[in-house]
Motif scaffolding. Structure first.
Motif, PDB file in Angstrom:
ATOM      1  N   UNK A   1     -10.329  -7.867 -15.356  1.00  0.00           N
ATOM      2  CA  UNK A   1     -10.828  -6.497 -15.310  1.00  0.00           C
ATOM      3  C   UNK A   1      -9.869  -5.589 -16.042  1.00  0.00           C
ATOM      4  N   UNK A   2     -10.293  -4.979 -17.146  1.00  0.00           N
ATOM      5  CA  UNK A   2      -9.404  -4.077 -17.851  1.00  0.00           C
ATOM      6  C   UNK A   2      -8.956  -2.961 -16.919  1.00  0.00           C
ATOM      7  N   UNK A   3      -7.767  -2.488 -17.089  1.00  0.00           N
ATOM      8  CA  UNK A   3      -7.246  -1.483 -16.186  1.00  0.00           C
ATOM      9  C   UNK A   3      -7.856  -0.134 -16.512  1.00  0.00           C
ATOM     10  N   UNK A   4      -9.181  -0.048 -16.233  1.00  0.00           N
ATOM     11  CA  UNK A   4      -9.885   1.198 -16.536  1.00  0.00           C
ATOM     12  C   UNK A   4      -9.362   2.356 -15.719  1.00  0.00           C
ATOM     13  N   UNK A   5      -8.880   2.033 -14.529  1.00  0.00           N
ATOM     14  CA  UNK A   5      -8.396   3.090 -13.648  1.00  0.00           C
ATOM     15  C   UNK A   5      -7.201   3.793 -14.273  1.00  0.00           C
ATOM     16  N   UNK A   6      -6.214   2.978 -14.708  1.00  0.00           N
ATOM     17  CA  UNK A   6      -5.029   3.579 -15.301  1.00  0.00           C
ATOM     18  C   UNK A   6      -5.321   4.151 -16.673  1.00  0.00           C
ATOM     19  N   UNK A   7      -6.325   3.576 -17.369  1.00  0.00           N
ATOM     20  CA  UNK A   7      -6.650   4.101 -18.697  1.00  0.00           C
ATOM     21  C   UNK A   7      -7.242   5.502 -18.589  1.00  0.00           C
ATOM     22  N   UNK A 224      -1.586   7.969  -4.475  1.00  0.00           N
ATOM     23  CA  UNK A 224      -2.297   7.757  -5.729  1.00  0.00           C
ATOM     24  C   UNK A 224      -1.746   6.544  -6.480  1.00  0.00           C
ATOM     25  N   UNK A 225      -0.426   6.455  -6.601  1.00  0.00           N
ATOM     26  CA  UNK A 225       0.191   5.334  -7.317  1.00  0.00           C
ATOM     27  C   UNK A 225      -0.043   4.011  -6.602  1.00  0.00           C
ATOM     28  N   UNK A 226      -0.048   4.024  -5.267  1.00  0.00           N
ATOM     29  CA  UNK A 226      -0.268   2.802  -4.515  1.00  0.00           C
ATOM     30  C   UNK A 226      -1.693   2.286  -4.721  1.00  0.00           C
ATOM     31  N   UNK A 227      -2.667   3.170  -4.707  1.00  0.00           N
ATOM     32  CA  UNK A 227      -4.063   2.751  -4.912  1.00  0.00           C
ATOM     33  C   UNK A 227      -4.259   2.246  -6.335  1.00  0.00           C
ATOM     34  N   UNK A 228      -3.657   2.923  -7.290  1.00  0.00           N
ATOM     35  CA  UNK A 228      -3.773   2.485  -8.674  1.00  0.00           C
ATOM     36  C   UNK A 228      -3.190   1.098  -8.866  1.00  0.00           C
ATOM     37  N   UNK A 229      -2.060   0.840  -8.270  1.00  0.00           N
ATOM     38  CA  UNK A 229      -1.425  -0.475  -8.359  1.00  0.00           C
ATOM     39  C   UNK A 229      -2.286  -1.532  -7.667  1.00  0.00           C
ATOM     40  N   UNK A 230      -2.871  -1.200  -6.517  1.00  0.00           N
ATOM     41  CA  UNK A 230      -3.705  -2.147  -5.796  1.00  0.00           C
ATOM     42  C   UNK A 230      -4.937  -2.537  -6.620  1.00  0.00           C
ATOM     43  N   UNK A 231      -5.560  -1.580  -7.269  1.00  0.00           N
ATOM     44  CA  UNK A 231      -6.742  -1.875  -8.087  1.00  0.00           C
ATOM     45  C   UNK A 231      -6.378  -2.774  -9.262  1.00  0.00           C
ATOM     46  N   UNK A 232      -5.246  -2.501  -9.895  1.00  0.00           N
ATOM     47  CA  UNK A 232      -4.848  -3.280 -11.063  1.00  0.00           C
ATOM     48  C   UNK A 232      -4.467  -4.704 -10.700  1.00  0.00           C
ATOM     49  N   UNK A 233      -3.788  -4.877  -9.576  1.00  0.00           N
ATOM     50  CA  UNK A 233      -3.272  -6.190  -9.217  1.00  0.00           C
ATOM     51  C   UNK A 233      -4.259  -7.045  -8.434  1.00  0.00           C
ATOM     52  N   UNK A 234      -5.030  -6.418  -7.544  1.00  0.00           N
ATOM     53  CA  UNK A 234      -5.873  -7.186  -6.624  1.00  0.00           C
ATOM     54  C   UNK A 234      -7.334  -7.289  -7.039  1.00  0.00           C
ATOM     55  N   UNK A 235      -7.764  -6.477  -8.013  1.00  0.00           N
ATOM     56  CA  UNK A 235      -9.180  -6.487  -8.367  1.00  0.00           C
ATOM     57  C   UNK A 235      -9.399  -6.616  -9.871  1.00  0.00           C
ATOM     58  N   UNK A 236      -8.363  -6.915 -10.617  1.00  0.00           N
ATOM     59  CA  UNK A 236      -8.483  -7.048 -12.063  1.00  0.00           C
ATOM     60  C   UNK A 236      -8.608  -8.485 -12.510  1.00  0.00           C
ATOM     61  N   UNK A 237      -9.423  -8.738 -13.547  1.00  0.00           N
ATOM     62  CA  UNK A 237      -9.532 -10.057 -14.148  1.00  0.00           C
ATOM     63  C   UNK A 237     -10.577 -10.941 -13.508  1.00  0.00           C
ATOM     64  N   UNK A 238     -11.013 -11.979 -14.247  1.00  0.00           N
ATOM     65  CA  UNK A 238     -12.029 -12.902 -13.727  1.00  0.00           C
ATOM     66  C   UNK A 238     -11.612 -13.612 -12.446  1.00  0.00           C
ATOM     67  N   UNK A 239     -10.306 -13.847 -12.245  1.00  0.00           N
ATOM     68  CA  UNK A 239      -9.856 -14.559 -11.061  1.00  0.00           C
ATOM     69  C   UNK A 239     -10.170 -13.787  -9.780  1.00  0.00           C
ATOM     70  N   UNK A 246     -11.054  -3.198  -0.086  1.00  0.00           N
ATOM     71  CA  UNK A 246     -10.794  -2.594   1.215  1.00  0.00           C
ATOM     72  C   UNK A 246     -10.371  -1.149   0.997  1.00  0.00           C
ATOM     73  N   UNK A 247     -11.175  -0.230   1.514  1.00  0.00           N
ATOM     74  CA  UNK A 247     -10.919   1.187   1.318  1.00  0.00           C
ATOM     75  C   UNK A 247     -10.408   1.800   2.615  1.00  0.00           C
ATOM     76  N   UNK A 248      -9.404   2.638   2.487  1.00  0.00           N
ATOM     77  CA  UNK A 248      -8.844   3.309   3.646  1.00  0.00           C
ATOM     78  C   UNK A 248      -9.690   4.530   3.990  1.00  0.00           C
ATOM     79  N   UNK A 249      -9.365   5.166   5.073  1.00  0.00           N
ATOM     80  CA  UNK A 249     -10.124   6.331   5.491  1.00  0.00           C
ATOM     81  C   UNK A 249     -10.120   7.424   4.446  1.00  0.00           C
ATOM     82  N   UNK A 250     -11.293   7.983   4.225  1.00  0.00           N
ATOM     83  CA  UNK A 250     -11.412   9.071   3.252  1.00  0.00           C
ATOM     84  C   UNK A 250     -11.730   8.616   1.857  1.00  0.00           C
ATOM     85  N   UNK A 251     -11.712   7.295   1.550  1.00  0.00           N
ATOM     86  CA  UNK A 251     -12.020   6.795   0.226  1.00  0.00           C
ATOM     87  C   UNK A 251     -13.432   6.226   0.207  1.00  0.00           C
TER      88      UNK A 251
END
Length: 350
Positions: A1-7, A224-239, A246-251
């Protein structure tokens, strides 16, 4: 998954994120490939399976039609054009360039006025030199920073370069390639493949936005930085394809792209493939495209391909070749495309 969030929001954030919105994607205008011949040849023949197969089908079929000359020396030149190529190899390249660029060129190498060898010249390297009356009087071939000039003999009419082109209503010197006519369909077909690949890279999910509804609609820089890192590391790529988020309260996750069913890009690619095949004169059934019932069976489609595409092409080329070689071999030279020598063609007619 390209890091669209950080882009999308990868700029330095000093304090906080705008209220309520984490990521946003904007629609872009359609981008079309350049229309120059080298670019179309790359996008078509090198990167598109439909165009590649159409060109191969036409070039190989046309090269399989023997050319019969009334002059023995001309026949030897056609059958053994140069030390590095057989006749079918040279003619396959010739027909291939004609389909790709709308123009095809041969160079005739002679010794003391006697024709000896034929060579195919790349159309993207050759430029027609118009004469004072508007007719071509020569050609210029450029390679590796060097230029070579060919000129027609005004007395004998002998031209060292044979130029055949497909009809172009808006150009006096160059032909129109089928790829140019099908350029938008080509872009659509290629873009559909790239979209499918990007979808897989993006965990097979459409893009969207994370909306923060907690508190005053703002989150701290650490959050903000923690969520961005989580998306890039845990939800990126075919693997990580299909991995739940998992979304926390308010997201809240808000999809912002159409689904594949809504876009129907698969059907759009098939229609684009049929349009490309139509431009080249290749029945879609021969390319294995599903959903095409124009012909009752493969046999009829193959016969239509030979009769409507290959036969007119080879006959046109044979007559033009004879006109070009007559100043060397005499005015009575005749060259014909011998379709009786094509294996299986008679069976198709029966």
């Amino acid at each position: 998954m390209p890091n669209w969030f950080s882009r999308l929001i990868g700029r330095e954030e000093k304090a906080s994120v705008p209220p309520g919105l984490i990521a946003l994607q904007f629609a872009a205008r359609a981008a079309w490939s350049p229309r120059d011949i080298p670019a179309l040849m790359r996008e078509g023949y090198e990167r598109n399976a439909i165009t590649h197969r159409c060109v191969r089908l036409i070039a190989e079929a046309a090269a399989a039609v023997p050319l019969k000359a009334s002059n023995a020396a001309a026949q030897r030149l056609i059958d053994q054009p140069n030390p590095d190529q057989s006749g079918p190899e040279l003619w396959e390249s010739f027909y291939g360039f004609l389909q790709l660029a709308g123009n095809a060129y041969l160079e005739l190498a002679s010794l003391e006025g006697e024709p000896r060898e034929l060579f195919v010249l790349r159309p993207d390297r050759l430029r027609v030199l118009p004469g004072p009356r508007g007719w071509p009087q020569g050609w210029e071939y450029s390679v590796d920073g060097r230029k070579r000039r060919f000129e027609r003999d005004p007395v004998s009419g002998r031209a060292p370069v044979f130029h055949i082109k497909l009809f172009h209503p808006g150009d006096d010197y160059y032909g129109l390639s089928p790829i140019q006519a099908a350029a938008r369909a080509l872009d659509l077909h290629n873009a559909g493949g790239e979209w499918a690949k990007a979808l897989l890279d993006n965990a097979a999910r459409p893009s969207g936005a994370l909306v923060f509804n907690g508190g005053d609609g703002r989150m701290s820089e650490d959050q903000f930085n923690r969520i961005k890192h989580q998306l890039a590391e845990d939800h990126g790529g075919p693997a990580n394809a299909g991995r739940p988020m998992l979304l926390e309260g308010g997201l809240d996750w808000k999809p912002m792209a159409l689904s594949p069913a809504d876009m129907d890009f698969t059907q759009a690619r098939r229609e684009a493939a049929r349009e490309i095949a139509l431009a080249f004169g290749v029945p879609p059934l021969l390319l294995g495209l599903p959903g095409d019932n124009t012909y009752a069976n493969y046999r009829e489609a193959n016969l239509a391909f030979w009769r409507q595409t290959v036969s007119p092409l080879t006959r046109k080329m044979a007559r033009a070749l004879a006109v070009w070689l007559r100043p060397w071999f005499g005015p009575d030279l005749v060259i014909e495309a011998d379709e009786s020598g094509v294996p299986g063609l008679k069976e198709l007619d029966q």
